[in-house]
Design a protein around this motif. Structure first.
Motif, PDB file in Angstrom:
ATOM      1  N   LEU A 185     -19.561 -28.217 -42.394  1.00 43.62           N
ATOM      2  CA  LEU A 185     -18.572 -28.105 -41.477  1.00 43.62           C
ATOM      3  C   LEU A 185     -17.729 -26.905 -41.523  1.00 43.62           C
ATOM      4  O   LEU A 185     -17.490 -26.194 -40.250  1.00 43.62           O
ATOM      5  CB  LEU A 185     -17.637 -29.212 -41.017  1.00 43.62           C
ATOM      6  CG  LEU A 185     -18.189 -30.447 -40.827  1.00 43.62           C
ATOM      7  CD1 LEU A 185     -17.250 -31.882 -40.942  1.00 43.62           C
ATOM      8  CD2 LEU A 185     -18.766 -30.443 -39.322  1.00 43.62           C
ATOM      9  N   GLY A 186     -17.568 -26.294 -42.436  1.00 41.98           N
ATOM     10  CA  GLY A 186     -16.865 -25.224 -42.777  1.00 41.98           C
ATOM     11  C   GLY A 186     -17.551 -23.780 -42.187  1.00 41.98           C
ATOM     12  O   GLY A 186     -17.295 -23.099 -41.652  1.00 41.98           O
ATOM     13  N   ILE A 187     -18.868 -24.004 -42.723  1.00 40.92           N
ATOM     14  CA  ILE A 187     -19.898 -22.849 -42.440  1.00 40.92           C
ATOM     15  C   ILE A 187     -20.043 -22.735 -40.888  1.00 40.92           C
ATOM     16  O   ILE A 187     -20.191 -21.661 -40.237  1.00 40.92           O
ATOM     17  CB  ILE A 187     -21.076 -23.306 -42.831  1.00 40.92           C
ATOM     18  CG1 ILE A 187     -20.952 -22.945 -44.687  1.00 40.92           C
ATOM     19  CG2 ILE A 187     -22.187 -22.245 -42.465  1.00 40.92           C
ATOM     20  CD1 ILE A 187     -22.303 -23.578 -45.143  1.00 40.92           C
ATOM     21  N   LEU A 188     -20.148 -24.058 -40.255  1.00 40.74           N
ATOM     22  CA  LEU A 188     -20.459 -24.259 -38.866  1.00 40.74           C
ATOM     23  C   LEU A 188     -19.172 -23.511 -37.905  1.00 40.74           C
ATOM     24  O   LEU A 188     -19.189 -23.124 -36.838  1.00 40.74           O
ATOM     25  CB  LEU A 188     -20.504 -25.498 -38.345  1.00 40.74           C
ATOM     26  CG  LEU A 188     -22.049 -26.258 -38.950  1.00 40.74           C
ATOM     27  CD1 LEU A 188     -22.224 -27.342 -38.577  1.00 40.74           C
ATOM     28  CD2 LEU A 188     -23.252 -25.212 -38.263  1.00 40.74           C
ATOM     29  N   LEU A 189     -17.915 -23.696 -38.702  1.00 41.60           N
ATOM     30  CA  LEU A 189     -16.607 -23.504 -38.181  1.00 41.60           C
ATOM     31  C   LEU A 189     -16.549 -21.844 -38.063  1.00 41.60           C
ATOM     32  O   LEU A 189     -16.416 -21.253 -37.054  1.00 41.60           O
ATOM     33  CB  LEU A 189     -15.570 -23.698 -38.978  1.00 41.60           C
ATOM     34  CG  LEU A 189     -14.022 -23.361 -38.665  1.00 41.60           C
ATOM     35  CD1 LEU A 189     -13.909 -23.716 -36.952  1.00 41.60           C
ATOM     36  CD2 LEU A 189     -12.921 -23.704 -39.479  1.00 41.60           C
ATOM     37  N   VAL A 190     -17.193 -21.384 -39.133  1.00 42.75           N
ATOM     38  CA  VAL A 190     -17.215 -19.887 -39.024  1.00 42.75           C
ATOM     39  C   VAL A 190     -18.244 -19.345 -37.948  1.00 42.75           C
ATOM     40  O   VAL A 190     -17.928 -18.235 -37.269  1.00 42.75           O
ATOM     41  CB  VAL A 190     -17.573 -19.387 -40.397  1.00 42.75           C
ATOM     42  CG1 VAL A 190     -17.677 -17.776 -40.379  1.00 42.75           C
ATOM     43  CG2 VAL A 190     -16.535 -19.720 -41.524  1.00 42.75           C
TER      44      VAL A 190
END
Length: 467
Positions: free
Chosen positions: A290-295
């Motif tokens: 989710l953190g990667i997708l946020l970026v």
């Protein structure tokens, strides 16, 4: 002719409860319970009281109880109900791989206590399996198998089979080794049973029998294990000596685990979630992707911001952004799922097969994009004209832009959904890491550039449309 309905299946759990709570002697109860599968017996344990379970264990005996425990979901609860000696005896009677699974569910202190109470042979088998990483074949093998020496006669082989069958019930395939325990081949039980005494045992041995190495990664040899469809396959060490076997049941469980992990990665999880895990564990598994997708999402937003001039002059195009992005993501995820399935089934694809796979997905995306693009051109143009109140020329100019953008975005998304997992595979990375959310985000970026780029070139610069 009237169709007859299916007969109702017996309720084995209710039958078992009735037998256990009946007024039968312990001997009669044991004899009646022998007719039922261990899975059904395990299912009724949670419906019994602690006292009833202890009585049942006494009636069944250690050997039969050890066959029930691998089918239990919360095995720790039942182990903790027993005194240490009894629990150790039960685990000791299990196949080594099942014993390892049970021990892994216990607290460290309890595990060490029980292992210390087992005999040396059981401890050695458990330590052998535990010495392998959970991603290696050795962690899934069992030491329950029959092995005979090369050079025996038929009669000698039968005697050896009978002697070992008392402790090993995995007897459908008999493995043959040299004097130094190097794997030589395998004999089918049926062939050995029907062979005449004058037959040379060598003629029954399949010397090209498949095998795997204990240190092989499960993900690398899973297809080979599935393809052979044998009851069991020997697991060898680096010196080609037999350490154990991986059974058909083990293979089914491994395939199920692999599919679960792939599904989890496709869903953007770092690993598969379990029903009983804590809130913190679930958050830990979901947050990295989710953190990667946020970026990546912020990057998509940044790209969208680059077309602020288009949005200012023609706000109408924003209404249909989600349509382009949604269809682009859906197509990419479909191509991803199909490609991963192909890569899973075919361990080694030739260059020609890879190119063919890519071209096929591009053609599928192009054709689907053309069909949906034409439908969008017709119906969205009608909507903008009649509902939004624009002129028919302007309405169909916008809908043409949407239709073309949809065609291009779906074609490109089919390509990315295919090429990304193939590149991951070539780089020796699990292609399931190219998860659905990741592909969707990449395709969102493609769709945004395509859609707003066309609007800027076609609608604003060429047709000079603006609201």
């Amino acid at each position: 002719m009237e169709e007859r309905g299916l007969l109702e299946r017996p309720d084995y759990e209710e039958e078992l409860i009735a037998i256990i709570h009946g007024n039968h002697s312990p001997k009669m109860i044991r004899e009646k319970l022998e007719d039922y599968h261990e899975n059904d017996l395990a299912a009724v344990l949670e419906r019994l009281t602690k006292e009833d379970r202890k009585k049942l264990y006494q009636i069944l005996g250690v050997e039969r109880v050890s066959e029930l425990f691998p089918y239990l979901d919360d095995v720790e609860k039942y182990i903790n109900e027993l005194d240490a000696e009894k629990a150790a005896d039960i685990i000791e009677s299990m196949d080594a791989d099942d014993a390892v699974d049970v021990l892994e569910e216990l607290e460290d202190e309890k595990r060490e206590e029980l292992v210390g109470l087992m005999d040396e042979e059981a401890r050695n088998d458990i330590h052998l399996i535990q010495s392998y990483d959970e991603e290696e074949v050795g962690s899934k093998m069992t030491t329950n198998f029959i092995m005979i020496r090369h050079g025996l006669t038929i009669k000698q082989a039968m005697r050896e089979l009978v002697a070992q069958a008392a402790d090993n019930d995995n007897i459908s395939t008999i493995y043959v080794c040299e004097e130094d325990e190097t794997f030589y081949g395998a004999v089918d039980l049926k062939d050995l049973i029907i062979a005449r005494d004058y037959i040379d045992l060598e003629s029954l041995i399949v010397t090209s029998y498949p095998y795997v190495y204990a240190q092989e990664k499960i993900s690398q040899c899973i297809e080979e294990l599935k393809d052979y469809s044998e009851d069991s396959i020997p697991v060898l060490n680096s010196n080609r000596q037999i350490l154990g076997v991986i059974t058909a049941q083990d293979i089914v469980e491994v395939v199920d685990d692999e599919m679960g992990e792939d599904y989890a990665r496709l869903a953007g999880l770092t690993e598969e979630e379990e029903m009983e895990e804590t809130l913190a564990d679930s958050v830990r598994k979901r947050i990295p992707w989710l953190g990667i997708l946020l970026v990546l999402g912020l990057l998509v937003s940044t790209v969208t911001g680059m077309f602020e001039n288009v949005i200012d002059k023609l706000p109408l195009v924003v209404f249909f952004q989600s349509l382009i992005l949604g269809m682009s993501g859906n197509v990419g995820t479909q191509s991803l799922a199909v490609t991963i399935r192909v890569l899973t089934d075919e361990d080694k694809l030739t260059f020609g097969q890879i190119v063919s796979r890519i071209l096929k997905e591009i053609r599928i995306g192009l054709l689907n994009g053309f069909i949906l693009g034409m439908a969008s051109f017709a119906f969205i143009g009608l909507y903008i004209w009649l509902i939004q109140g624009k002129t028919i020329g302007n309405a169909y100019a916008v809908s043409a832009c949407i239709g073309i953008a949809l065609l291009l975005a779906m074609t490109v998304s089919s390509f990315t959904g295919t090429i990304i997992p193939i590149l991951f595979k070539k780089a020796k990375v699990d292609p399931a890491v190219a998860s659905g959310p990741l592909i969707s985000t990449v395709n969102d970026m493609v769709a945004v550039v395509t859609y707003y780029g066309l609007a800027w070139i076609f609608l604003i610069n060429m047709l000079h449309l603006s609201d």
